[in-house]
Design an enzyme around this catalytic site. Sequence first.
Site, short mmCIF file in Angstrom:
data_model
loop_
_atom_site.label_atom_id
_atom_site.label_comp_id
_atom_site.label_asym_id
_atom_site.label_seq_id
_atom_site.Cartn_x
_atom_site.Cartn_y
_atom_site.Cartn_z
N HIS A 227 -28.24 -16.52 25.13
CA HIS A 227 -27.23 -16.33 26.18
C HIS A 227 -26.48 -17.62 26.52
O HIS A 227 -25.69 -17.63 27.45
CB HIS A 227 -27.90 -15.77 27.44
CG HIS A 227 -28.19 -14.30 27.36
ND1 HIS A 227 -28.87 -13.76 26.30
CD2 HIS A 227 -27.87 -13.27 28.18
CE1 HIS A 227 -28.97 -12.44 26.49
NE2 HIS A 227 -28.36 -12.13 27.61
N HIS B 184 0.83 -1.20 0.00
CA HIS B 184 0.00 0.00 0.00
C HIS B 184 0.87 1.26 0.00
O HIS B 184 1.27 1.74 1.06
CB HIS B 184 -0.90 0.00 1.24
CG HIS B 184 -1.80 -1.19 1.33
ND1 HIS B 184 -1.36 -2.45 1.68
CD2 HIS B 184 -3.13 -1.31 1.09
CE1 HIS B 184 -2.37 -3.29 1.66
NE2 HIS B 184 -3.46 -2.64 1.31
N GLU C 238 -17.97 -4.72 24.48
CA GLU C 238 -17.09 -5.90 24.57
C GLU C 238 -15.92 -5.83 23.59
O GLU C 238 -14.80 -6.22 23.92
CB GLU C 238 -17.88 -7.19 24.32
CG GLU C 238 -18.93 -7.52 25.38
CD GLU C 238 -20.25 -6.79 25.15
OE1 GLU C 238 -20.39 -6.10 24.11
OE2 GLU C 238 -21.16 -6.93 25.99
N HIS D 217 -4.25 3.03 -3.37
CA HIS D 217 -4.41 2.44 -2.03
C HIS D 217 -3.62 1.16 -1.84
O HIS D 217 -2.77 1.09 -0.96
CB HIS D 217 -5.90 2.18 -1.74
CG HIS D 217 -6.11 1.30 -0.55
ND1 HIS D 217 -6.23 1.79 0.72
CD2 HIS D 217 -6.15 -0.05 -0.44
CE1 HIS D 217 -6.34 0.77 1.56
NE2 HIS D 217 -6.31 -0.36 0.89
C1 LIG Z 1 -11.37 -5.12 9.83
C2 LIG Z 1 -10.83 -4.90 8.46
N1 LIG Z 1 -11.67 -4.89 7.42
C3 LIG Z 1 -11.20 -4.73 6.16
C4 LIG Z 1 -9.88 -4.58 5.94
C5 LIG Z 1 -9.34 -4.47 4.53
N2 LIG Z 1 -8.87 -3.10 4.28
C6 LIG Z 1 -7.58 -2.78 4.37
S1 LIG Z 1 -7.30 -1.15 4.12
C7 LIG Z 1 -8.94 -0.87 3.83
C8 LIG Z 1 -9.43 0.52 3.48
C9 LIG Z 1 -8.95 1.48 4.45
O1 LIG Z 1 -9.16 2.77 4.01
P1 LIG Z 1 -8.33 3.94 4.70
O2 LIG Z 1 -8.27 3.73 6.15
O3 LIG Z 1 -8.91 5.23 4.20
O4 LIG Z 1 -6.88 3.74 4.15
P2 LIG Z 1 -6.26 4.41 2.85
O5 LIG Z 1 -7.17 4.12 1.70
O6 LIG Z 1 -6.16 5.84 3.14
O7 LIG Z 1 -4.94 3.74 2.68
C10 LIG Z 1 -9.66 -2.03 3.96
C11 LIG Z 1 -11.12 -2.12 3.77
C12 LIG Z 1 -9.02 -4.59 7.05
N3 LIG Z 1 -7.70 -4.46 6.94
N4 LIG Z 1 -9.52 -4.71 8.30
#
Ligand SMILES: Cc1ncc(C[n+]2csc(CCOP(=O)(O)OP(=O)(O)O)c2C)c(N)n1
Length: 674
Positions: free
Chosen positions: A479, A33, A417, A268
Amino acid sequence: MSPVASAQTLEERCIDTIRFLAVDGVQKANSGHPGMPMGAAAVAHTLFTRHLRFDPADPAWPDRDRFVLSAGHASMLLYSLLHLTGYDLTLDDLKAFRQWGSRTPGHPEYGHTAGVETTTGPLGQGFANAVGMAVAERFLGATFNGDGPSVMAHFTYVLAGDGDMMEGISSEAASFAGHQKLGKLVVLYDDNHITIDGSTDLAFTEDVCARFAAYGWHVQKLADGNDVEAIDKAIAAAKAETGKPSLIAVRTHIGFGSPHKQDSAGAHGAPLGPDEVKQTKEARAWPLEPAFLVGDDVKAFYEEAGRRGAQAHAAWRERYATWSAADAARAAQWDAAWSGELPAGWDADLPVFDPADGALATRAASGKTINALAPHLPTLIGGSADLAPSNNTVIKGVPAQQAATPAGRNFHFGVREHAMASIGNGLALHGGVRPYVATFFVFVDYMRPAMRLASLMGLPVTYVLTHDSIGVGEDGPTHQPIEHLAILRATPNWVELRPADANETVEAWRIALTNGDGPVGLMLTRQNLPTIDRGKYGPADGVAKGAYVLADAAGDAAPELILIGSGSEVALVLEAHERLTAEGVRSRVVNMASWQLFGRQDAAYHESVLPRACRRRLAVEAGVTFGWERWVGDEGEVIGLDHYGASAPAVTLFEEFGFTADNVYRRAKALLSR
Ligand SMILES: Cc1ncc(C[n+]2csc(CCOP(=O)(O)OP(=O)(O)O)c2C)c(N)n1
């Protein structure tokens, strides 16, 4: 936007160095990334060179500032800064990004790379970990500092992205942090309007700043993510506001400088590609060769920041010397807390329960155990997600953890939680404290993401999970945990313990506190259980090996039948065993409190508990039968529950679903006659 490279200052070249290390690292790995490191480079640069207090030579110094990259996918941003400021991370390590055996895995991994404070990648977790770190700092400061020089007074910083802000866990954690007035927590929000699917307009249009203001945070908004002076000032203002946690929303541009990918999702999660790398370097007047370029003046600039941190560390050592000389007993407690070792006599007051005292729920025995431990372990802290009276987790006679009582040891996590489990990880990651968290066992479903990370990181968090079966009774199937033991048993490094009585509960706590390198969960009953007569049956410390022989065939004869039980079902199994023994059956009872711990024992011990020659085995557990074939074998049987429970008194449920001594007896007889 910043001026282009032709007019670059040294600091601007520093920032571009971070950008291009990320660009080149991702390009070389052909995966990763680049976008966020490019967009947030100036933010991270400003933090590391003007505010963050760290010593690359001692990444574990207790009073260092903590930095959490919650957007773990931007790992090259962190690796670049760790390398540049002088941590044990070389340029070759950066070149091995995402490769087998490298110190630069795809997402930052705690314990793997010096300077990585927590494993991040599952979005939102780092944010909540940082809340735990900040509250640990406050607790330890209030507990240990006293009137003289402070030994615990640091900030906790987070760099979070849109994804972190979208995840529910960050809302829970931010709400908790706002309530707690965690004034030394500073979150930098990389507000770049882009996630994987595209613009945040697709799915995320709320006013994040207003949300955090409503949580009670101090909020600042910056329009230019490359304006180092403005970022510097905002961080200074955030630090000055000690009554509230701070959010600094910084408008940044993902893929900053890339002619065709800036401000697009294309920056990204994929390499820019050779052409775009070239054009980006040209646009920034950056040399095309060599890749991974670090100018001498740039390296010197960052190493100077590292050296300033080393001086701060030296000053802390002096404060520590004065502080420890003033009160040797206090210093000994501090040292013990940070070593992770238990002080002499920590278990001196652990309770011993007598069968004559009557039946007791294991949750109640756990409560007594916590209170016997608490005076010996001043940094044993924890609490429940609004179920403290049911979980029996309150340390009596000490205050709650609140802004007005920062030395309080009883945490009220609220009905949160997911954040609780992640805050628990943050407490453990911070060091100096032994955290426990609690809820009903069924609600581990709300905690699993953080529990998995605790297992992955090897964190000594204890989970107090009461109401561990259909023994919940009237609350009904919503539960009543059914499949939860199986799920957790499948989780590597997560030690599950389901004690069969009060004395085993004490032993379970002993294991939790001495396990050291990983989380331990105690599955405890709501309902009373008889206290097993240890004069007659095997000693309770057998649970340390996971499974042990509780009762055996008379005269050491080889068993013809093995009855296996866990937790509340052990009493039924014992009763059935007595009936069978009276009829001359050579029956053995194995108490299997923990598959995970039993699995760690050697083959000889396994053979001594479950001899291969004895094929008639019957396991009894009020949960899914999934996996039990591992222990009962092809010819064995399981009394379990492969469906959900029901709402009724617990006694009725146990009867209706076949969890009675009588049914165990009958099934055993059938097995013997087969
Ligand atoms: C819980 C979770 N869900 C999905 C992902 C997959 N994922 C990695 S980065 C991302 C998008 C994040 O966007 P942002 O925080 O704006 O990062 P940027 O595009 O600026 O690098 C996703 C959905 C993950 N790493 N963790």
